[in-house]
Design an enzyme around this catalytic site. Structure first.
Site, PDB file in Angstrom:
ATOM      1  N   HIS A   3      -2.251   0.795  21.578  1.00 37.71           N
ATOM      2  CA  HIS A   3      -1.096   1.129  22.423  1.00 37.71           C
ATOM      3  C   HIS A   3       0.120   0.258  22.126  1.00 37.71           C
ATOM      4  O   HIS A   3       1.131   0.753  21.651  1.00 37.71           O
ATOM      5  CB  HIS A   3      -1.503   0.998  23.901  1.00 37.71           C
ATOM      6  CG  HIS A   3      -0.482   1.522  24.858  1.00 37.71           C
ATOM      7  ND1 HIS A   3      -0.824   2.083  26.076  1.00 37.71           N
ATOM      8  CD2 HIS A   3       0.871   1.555  24.813  1.00 37.71           C
ATOM      9  CE1 HIS A   3       0.277   2.451  26.711  1.00 37.71           C
ATOM     10  NE2 HIS A   3       1.321   2.136  25.958  1.00 37.71           N
ATOM     11  N   HIS A  11       7.543  -4.057  27.953  1.00 37.37           N
ATOM     12  CA  HIS A  11       6.427  -3.383  27.283  1.00 37.37           C
ATOM     13  C   HIS A  11       6.973  -2.683  26.050  1.00 37.37           C
ATOM     14  O   HIS A  11       7.906  -1.893  26.137  1.00 37.37           O
ATOM     15  CB  HIS A  11       5.765  -2.378  28.224  1.00 37.37           C
ATOM     16  CG  HIS A  11       4.858  -1.401  27.526  1.00 37.37           C
ATOM     17  ND1 HIS A  11       3.941  -1.780  26.567  1.00 37.37           N
ATOM     18  CD2 HIS A  11       4.746  -0.046  27.632  1.00 37.37           C
ATOM     19  CE1 HIS A  11       3.291  -0.715  26.139  1.00 37.37           C
ATOM     20  NE2 HIS A  11       3.770   0.354  26.758  1.00 37.37           N
ATOM     21  N   GLU A  56       4.693   3.968  33.141  1.00 35.90           N
ATOM     22  CA  GLU A  56       3.932   2.723  33.280  1.00 35.90           C
ATOM     23  C   GLU A  56       4.403   1.904  34.484  1.00 35.90           C
ATOM     24  O   GLU A  56       4.197   0.688  34.529  1.00 35.90           O
ATOM     25  CB  GLU A  56       4.055   1.877  32.004  1.00 35.90           C
ATOM     26  CG  GLU A  56       3.586   2.563  30.738  1.00 35.90           C
ATOM     27  CD  GLU A  56       2.086   2.839  30.713  1.00 35.90           C
ATOM     28  OE1 GLU A  56       1.403   2.509  31.707  1.00 35.90           O
ATOM     29  OE2 GLU A  56       1.624   3.386  29.711  1.00 35.90           O
ATOM     30  N   HIS A  65       5.982  -0.986  21.870  1.00 36.32           N
ATOM     31  CA  HIS A  65       4.987  -0.483  20.932  1.00 36.32           C
ATOM     32  C   HIS A  65       5.247  -1.144  19.585  1.00 36.32           C
ATOM     33  O   HIS A  65       5.255  -0.480  18.544  1.00 36.32           O
ATOM     34  CB  HIS A  65       5.071   1.039  20.825  1.00 36.32           C
ATOM     35  CG  HIS A  65       4.618   1.756  22.060  1.00 36.32           C
ATOM     36  ND1 HIS A  65       4.419   3.119  22.103  1.00 36.32           N
ATOM     37  CD2 HIS A  65       4.319   1.307  23.309  1.00 36.32           C
ATOM     38  CE1 HIS A  65       4.026   3.483  23.318  1.00 36.32           C
ATOM     39  NE2 HIS A  65       3.956   2.394  24.067  1.00 36.32           N
TER      40      HIS A  65
END
Length: 221
Positions: free
Chosen positions: A155, A93, A75, A95
Site C-alpha cells: 500500500h 499518507h 482513509e 504511496h
C-alpha cells in the site's frame, strides 16, 4: 464558523511538494492537520500535483463534515485514529515508491541509520487490509505504537508529527531510509544499529540540547 483557510493552503502546498518529490501518484495519498476539535484533510481522489485549498475539507473528530463540498479521503478513519491515540497535529499518507517496495518484502525496516531515530527507530510494516477499512486503520495504528512512521504492506506509508512541516519531513526521511536500505540489501545484509547504539545516539542528542554556553566572550578571551 470554521474556516482554517490558511491551513487549507498549507496542506495544498504540502501535497504539491510531496508530488514534486515523487512520493505520490495522481490522487493516491492524503494529508491532514488537526486544529482544535476539527481536522482539515484532503478530499478523496484529489490530485496532489494540482492540489488547491478548495480540495481540502474540514471535519470534526467524529468525521462529520464541517466545511467543503467534497468528500474527505477514504482513509479518514486512519487519520482520526492517529489523532485520538497519539495526540498528533498532522498526518501524511503517501504511496511513496521505495517505501511501498520495501513494505512488500520485510515485516520491519531495521534502524540502519541514526536519523531513523526521528521516526522511532525501526519502522514496522502494518499487515495488508483493503484501503479505507477499519481493519486497515487498526493495523496501522498498531504499527505506529511508539513510532512516528509505519509502512503499509502492499500500500504505502504513513507518518505523523507535531506539525505539518515535520510530518512531511518524516515522510521524506522514511523514503530516504527505505532507499538506503534497498541499496544496502542489494549488496548484502544491511547492518542495523542495536539498542545500545541507538541509546548512545539519543543520549548524545540530549546532551547537546541541554548544553548551555558558559561565560561571556570577554571571560573566554
Amino acid at each position: 464558523m470554521s474556516g482554517h483557510q490558511d491551513v487549507r493552503e498549507q496542506i495544498a502546498d504540502a501535497c504539491r511538494r510531496l508530488a514534486a518529490r515523487g512520493l505520490v501518484i495522481e490522487g493516491a495519498g492524503n494529508v491532514s492537520v488537526r486544529v482544535g476539535d476539527e481536522v482539515v484533510v484532503t478530499a478523496t481522489e484529489a490530485r496532489f500535483a494540482e492540489m488547491t485549498a478548495e480540495q481540502v475539507v474540514v471535519v470534526d473528530l467524529d468525521g462529520k463534515a464541517v466545511l467543503g463540498d467534497l468528500e474527505p479521503t477514504s482513509e479518514l478513519a486512519l487519520h482520526l485514529g492517529v489523532y485520538r491515540r497519539f495526540g498528533a497535529a498532522a498526518v501524511v499518507h503517501t504511496h511513496a515508491p521505495m517505501a511501498t517496495a520495501v513494505g512488500l518484502v520485510v515485516d520491519e525496516l531495521p534502524c540502519v541509520h541514526y536519523y531513523m531515530l526521528k521516526l522511532g527507530g525501526a519502522v514496522r510494516v502494518a499487515p495488508y487490509a483493503t484501503w479505507g477499512t477499519p481493519e486497515l486503520a487498526d493495523h496501522v495504528l498498531t504499527a505506529l505504537d511508539g513510532k512516528s512512521a509505519a509502512l503499509m504492506a502492499n500500500h504505502g506509508a504513513v507518518t505523523h508529527a507535531g506539525s505539518l512541516e515535520a510530518a512531511v519531513e518524516r515522510s521524506l526521511l522514511l523514503e530516504w531510509a527505505c532507499e538506503l536500505y534497498w541499496h544496502a540489501a542489494s549488496m548484502g545484509t544491511p547492518r542495523a544499529l542495536d539498542e545500545k547504539q541507538q541509546q548512545a545516539v539519543i543520549e548524545a542528542a540530549l546532551a547537546r540540547m541541554n548544553r548551555k554556553p558558559t561565560g561571556t566572550p570577554e571571560e573566554k578571551s
